[in-house]
Design an enzyme around this catalytic site. Structure first.
Site, short mmCIF file in Angstrom:
data_model
loop_
_atom_site.label_atom_id
_atom_site.label_comp_id
_atom_site.label_asym_id
_atom_site.label_seq_id
_atom_site.Cartn_x
_atom_site.Cartn_y
_atom_site.Cartn_z
N LYS A 110 0.84 -1.20 0.00
CA LYS A 110 0.00 0.00 0.00
C LYS A 110 0.87 1.25 0.00
CE LYS A 110 -3.94 1.90 2.62
NZ LYS A 110 -4.88 1.66 3.74
N SER A 127 -9.74 -1.17 7.18
CA SER A 127 -9.28 -0.94 5.80
C SER A 127 -8.62 -2.13 5.12
CB SER A 127 -8.32 0.24 5.76
OG SER A 127 -9.06 1.41 5.72
N SER A 180 -9.84 1.42 3.06
CA SER A 180 -9.04 2.27 2.21
C SER A 180 -7.97 1.54 1.40
CB SER A 180 -8.35 3.34 3.06
OG SER A 180 -7.45 2.72 3.97
N1 GLN Z 1 -13.02 3.35 6.57
C1 GLN Z 1 -12.43 3.81 7.79
C2 GLN Z 1 -12.09 5.27 7.68
O1 GLN Z 1 -12.47 5.85 6.73
C3 GLN Z 1 -11.23 2.98 8.10
C4 GLN Z 1 -10.01 3.42 7.44
C5 GLN Z 1 -8.82 2.59 7.75
O2 GLN Z 1 -8.91 1.54 8.37
N2 GLN Z 1 -7.69 3.12 7.36
O3 GLN Z 1 -11.50 5.85 8.52
#
Ligand code: GLN
Length: 465
Positions: free
Chosen positions: A56, A155, A131
């Site tokens: 990532k 995420s 994400s």
């Molecule tokens: N979807 C969650 C957020 O928008 C989790 C994001 C993540 O785990 N980086 O914060």
């Protein structure tokens, strides 16, 4: 076959699919082929020799771009390796590229990336989740067997569920965060995607464990995750918090997850009821704590030290303003404002310190529940992959995608998403297991047994195997 020819094929596949899926923000052809050549000459027996991996784009990799999916880090190249990347390299893994993501890992759909959306290989009109969308798609489309993502609130698990692969979040402290660009430091983890839980176990064995560069990495012995994969699961107790199977849960997801509970019962597991009375506050608590920490962590992006700098400023202050105004996208700005608000005097007690107290209650809920069971099973995501654009104008509905995942980050416990079926529309569904602190082996073993006995037996229409 030589490592070089294998890697050549992997790179070719990545390049072939990327115009459609956009899962890679950079593909490191030259680096990967050089490294493959070196490894072909290397006589050592390395744990991941020649294993292709995607990382990532918020995990630092020396000399490669690390943009966090943000314009503010456009063209930024990391000067050092994250501990995870350096351990992978030492073990002979080959980084083949950096994966697309929501900007600064804020999002559940990959739509907030400054470098374009990433598409779900099961249906390119749909999001892959986020994400870590790019890392999920790199695995789901068959380009690599495993990839690294990051997890602040789901995420890795949520996109794994939406893409029909395995997604794993460790106990906080299990994998060093050194070189992971911080979003919310008390919640952030590096997580792993795999086509199978065995892929995850292989990668975890290499990157887990104490690191002197991360004081929050724990000095807890790292077991042999691979040899613990085929243990008997009969007699294991699976807790099911039925109260969470209600509102907002898609019927198809509910049915598939109910079926998976029955399947586990057939495999000899014992199903028990558990309660997580404060789980309903998870989203609210998460979006207070995560934004508060983000507002502080993201202060370092000021146009002076890294990446993008806006043009035409007449003073330092103006330069900060313009760089941040132009460099950050809408979701990141929203989070910085929310976080600054909940930390401001007058609101701190009402929001931030209250959220910390409720976080403790959520953590305690799990500790209580784990007196009755070994793992807790829920859906990973309340829905299957949604359409691109469907939620992007409605932040609250996007935030609700994380309803089943955020609590594990708040409680610092490990979790895994395992494919458990397809919806009527043919989209993948994931079941989630969360476990006790440091019980990664239990989760991987339970996932592995499930995959073997109840495989998904389906691949997305876009798949290069
Ligand atoms: N979807 C969650 C957020 O928008 C989790 C994001 C993540 O785990 N980086 O914060």
């Amino acid at each position: 076959m030589s490592i070089k020819s294998t890697i050549e094929k992997v790179i070719e596949n990545a390049e072939k699919l990327n115009p459609t899926l956009n899962s890679f923000l950079s593909i490191e052809r030259e680096y990967a082929l050089n490294r493959a050549e070196e490894l072909d000459q290397n006589q050592d027996d390395l744990a991941l020799k020649g294993f292709a991996i995607a990382i990532k784009d918020n995990i630092c990799t020396e000399g490669m771009q690390t943009t966090c999916g943000s314009k503010i880090l456009h063209n930024y190249k990391a000067h050092y390796d994250s501990t995870a990347a350096s351990r992978l390299k030492e073990a002979g893994a080959i980084i083949i590229g950096k994966a697309n993501m929501d900007e600064f890992a804020m999002g559940s759909s990959n739509e907030s990336s400054a470098f374009g959306i990433c598409r779900n290989p099961w249906d390119t009109e749909r999001v892959p989740g986020g994400s870590s969308g790019g890392s999920a798609v790199a695995v789901a489309s068959g380009v690599v067997r495993a990839s690294l993502g990051s997890e602040t609130g789901g995420s890795v698990r949520q996109p794994a569920s939406l893409c029909g692969i395995v997604g794993f979040k460790p106990t906080y402290g299990r994998i060093s965060r050194f070189g992971l660009v911080a979003f919310a430091s008390s919640l952030d983890n590096i997580g792993i995607f795999g086509q199978t839980s065995e892929d995850v176990a292989k990668v975890l064995s290499v990157i887990a464990g104490r690191d002197k560069n991360d004081t929050t990495s724990a000095d807890v012995a790292v077991p042999n995750y691979i040899s613990e994969l085929s243990n008997e699961i009969s007699g294991k107790k699976i807790g099911v918090p039925r109260a969470l199977f209600g509102e907002g849960l898609d019927a198809d997801v509910k049915n598939a997850v109910e079926q998976s509970i029955e399947n586990y019962r057939k495999l000899g597991a014992e199903i028990v009821d558990v309660e997580l009375p404060h789980a309903q506050y998870g989203i609210a608590v998460y979006y207070i704590i995560a934004t508060a920490e983000a507002s502080s962590n993201l202060a370092r992006f000021d146009g002076v030290r890294y990446g993008f700098r806006a043009e035409g400023s007449h003073s330092l202050r103006e330069n900060y303003y313009k760089t941040r105004e132009e460099g950050f996208g809408a979701e990141v700005k929203r989070r910085i404002m929310l976080g600054t608000y909940v930390l401001s005097s007058g609101y701190y007690d009402a929001y931030y310190s209250k959220a910390q107290k409720v976080r403790n209650l959520i953590r305690q809920d799990y500790i209580n529940a784990f007196e009755k069971c070994d793992v807790i099973l829920t859906p990973t995501s309340p829905t299957t992959a949604f359409k691109i654009g469907e939620k992007s104008d409605d932040p609250i509905s996007m935030y609700l995608s994380d309803i089943y995942t955020v609590s594990a980050n708040l409680a610092a416990i490990p979790g895994i998403s395992v494919p458990c079926g397809l919806s009527n529309e043919g989209l993948p569904i994931g079941l989630q297991l969360v476990g006790k602190h440091w019980a990664e082996s239990t989760l991987l073993n339970m996932a592995n047994v499930y995959e073997k006995e109840f495989p998904l037996n389906a691949k997305p229409p876009i798949f290069v195997g």
